[in-house]
Write an enzyme that holds these catalytic residues in place. Sequence first.
Site, short mmCIF file in Angstrom:
data_model
loop_
_atom_site.label_atom_id
_atom_site.label_comp_id
_atom_site.label_asym_id
_atom_site.label_seq_id
_atom_site.Cartn_x
_atom_site.Cartn_y
_atom_site.Cartn_z
N ASP A 277 0.76 -1.18 -0.03
CA ASP A 277 -0.02 0.05 0.07
C ASP A 277 0.89 1.34 -0.01
O ASP A 277 1.85 1.27 0.81
CB ASP A 277 -0.79 0.07 1.19
CG ASP A 277 -1.86 1.07 1.28
OD1 ASP A 277 -2.45 1.52 0.28
OD2 ASP A 277 -2.26 1.42 2.45
N HIS A 278 0.49 2.13 -0.80
CA HIS A 278 1.31 3.45 -0.79
C HIS A 278 2.96 3.49 -0.91
O HIS A 278 3.72 3.90 -0.14
CB HIS A 278 0.99 4.41 0.27
CG HIS A 278 -0.31 4.88 0.05
ND1 HIS A 278 -0.96 6.04 -0.77
CD2 HIS A 278 -1.61 4.45 0.53
CE1 HIS A 278 -2.10 6.15 -0.77
NE2 HIS A 278 -2.60 5.18 0.23
N LYS B 277 -13.07 13.08 7.18
CA LYS B 277 -12.78 13.02 5.37
C LYS B 277 -13.72 14.03 4.96
O LYS B 277 -13.41 14.62 3.88
CB LYS B 277 -13.43 11.58 5.00
CG LYS B 277 -12.94 10.56 5.43
CD LYS B 277 -13.01 9.31 5.02
CE LYS B 277 -12.70 7.84 5.26
NZ LYS B 277 -11.26 7.95 5.44
N SER C 83 -12.76 4.12 4.67
CA SER C 83 -13.46 3.94 5.76
C SER C 83 -14.59 4.82 6.39
O SER C 83 -14.82 5.69 5.84
CB SER C 83 -12.17 4.14 6.91
OG SER C 83 -11.56 3.15 7.33
N ASN D 278 -10.19 0.43 -0.23
CA ASN D 278 -9.16 0.32 1.14
C ASN D 278 -9.77 0.83 2.36
O ASN D 278 -10.31 2.00 2.47
CB ASN D 278 -7.96 1.49 0.67
CG ASN D 278 -7.35 0.85 -0.38
OD1 ASN D 278 -7.53 -0.08 -1.24
ND2 ASN D 278 -6.20 1.38 -0.56
N ASP E 129 -9.02 1.16 6.55
CA ASP E 129 -7.79 0.86 7.46
C ASP E 129 -8.18 1.46 8.67
O ASP E 129 -8.48 0.91 9.85
CB ASP E 129 -6.38 1.53 7.15
CG ASP E 129 -5.24 1.25 8.06
OD1 ASP E 129 -5.40 0.40 9.04
OD2 ASP E 129 -4.14 2.04 7.91
N ARG F 169 -8.61 0.37 13.07
CA ARG F 169 -7.76 1.16 14.24
C ARG F 169 -9.08 1.39 15.26
O ARG F 169 -8.73 1.36 16.44
CB ARG F 169 -7.22 2.26 13.67
CG ARG F 169 -6.07 1.85 12.62
CD ARG F 169 -5.32 3.08 12.13
NE ARG F 169 -4.47 2.77 10.99
CZ ARG F 169 -3.26 3.18 10.88
NH1 ARG F 169 -2.86 4.62 11.42
NH2 ARG F 169 -2.60 2.83 10.11
P1 13P Z 1 -8.92 4.97 5.35
O1 13P Z 1 -8.00 5.84 6.29
O2 13P Z 1 -10.26 5.42 4.91
O3 13P Z 1 -9.27 3.61 6.08
O4 13P Z 1 -8.22 4.70 3.93
C1 13P Z 1 -7.13 3.62 4.05
C2 13P Z 1 -6.36 3.56 2.76
O5 13P Z 1 -6.81 4.22 1.93
C3 13P Z 1 -5.28 2.43 2.77
O6 13P Z 1 -4.51 2.85 1.52
O1 G3H Z 2 -3.13 5.28 3.41
C1 G3H Z 2 -2.51 4.85 4.55
C2 G3H Z 2 -3.00 3.73 5.48
O2 G3H Z 2 -4.05 3.99 6.13
C3 G3H Z 2 -1.79 3.21 6.01
O3 G3H Z 2 -1.72 3.92 7.24
O4 G3H Z 2 1.11 4.38 6.64
O5 G3H Z 2 -0.15 4.49 9.00
O6 G3H Z 2 0.28 2.09 7.87
P1 G3H Z 2 0.15 3.76 7.63
ZN ZN Z 3 -4.59 5.02 0.49
#
Ligand code: 13P
Ligand code: G3H
Ligand code: ZN
Length: 316
Positions: A81-82, A183, A213, A253, A255, A259
């Site tokens: 991711d990213h 958001k 989310s 996505n 995350d 949490r």
């Molecule tokens: P959220 O912060 O909305 O859960 O997005 C997660 C995300 O885009 C991870 O790449």
């Molecule tokens: O887009 C980011 C994801 O929510 C991952 O978060 O970089 O804090 O692990 P993180």
């Molecule tokens: Zn993301």
Amino acid sequence: MIVTTAQLFKHAYGKYAVGAYNINNAEQAMGLFKGCIQSQAPFIIQISKGARKYTDKRMLEAIIRSAAEIFPDCIFAVHLDHGDEETCYDCIDSGFYSSVMIDASHDPFDQNVAITKRVTDRAHAKGISVEAELGMLGGVEEDIKVDEGHAMLTNPAEAQDFVKKTGCDSLACAIGTSHGAFKFKGKQSLHFDVLTKIKALLPGFPLVMHGSSSVPKEEVDRINAAGGKIAGSMGVDPNEYLPAAKLGVTKVNIDTDGRLVWTRVHREFFRDKPGEFDFRPPGKIFIEEYAKFIASRNKLLGSENQLADLKKSLGK
Ligand code: 13P
Ligand code: G3H
Ligand code: ZN
């Protein structure tokens, strides 16, 4: 069973979205696999650069391989991711990842194209697919803070040009969401107009929605009632996941919501049992609660009960 991200996308495109959930530790992995078995849904595990640092990339790989043994009926892909260019290459060379995301969305268009193309060429040589990003989400992305006013929605014509020039396999589009728990300030809605235009120019091409989310109010209220101080949070309306999926959003996505589940469970547990110091009892509750949450999201994404048909289409 680990499959390619491309296989998951092929089955889902236009019908449902695959939930892409970030994990950082064993408890999240257990909850995720349990929830996906409960709801009979395929899924994508996402590993961020931060997660690779926090738990160590080798530990995360071992956790995922073990979870696949504990839950042999699960079908999933593993995704970076990213990623930056260097982390993408590390994941491509590791042989463990099904796909990587190169996020050069903060660079000018031509530079984003050049970086994404380099990563795509190297990934494709190893049969790995690539997600890229065009446009800018609002909110906080690891080291970079983009304020809401500067969040730039993806330009559909540019998206078409970008995909043609880079050969990437999926595209993260900015359609009004942002990362984290805050958001929207006013109206809560995705830009379906932008999505419709992108789909018209890129038919059949998988789109990705970051920052998905839903930041449930009940969850935040319970956190605050147990000593938290989260004010002004707002997430995506989860009833918009499926309409977005019909417009080509194939990966969603999530995350932050996970949490929030963790924070609610642990705050409530230690508030109610102030003499407790064993982390396993709340850990067990978290795994069950996270599994329930995942199953509820899979239902809204339309990925619930897709496992049997996916297995058949994979010839398994
Ligand atoms: P959220 O912060 O909305 O859960 O997005 C997660 C995300 O885009 C991870 O790449
Ligand atoms: O887009 C980011 C994801 O929510 C991952 O978060 O970089 O804090 O692990 P993180
Ligand atoms: Zn993301």
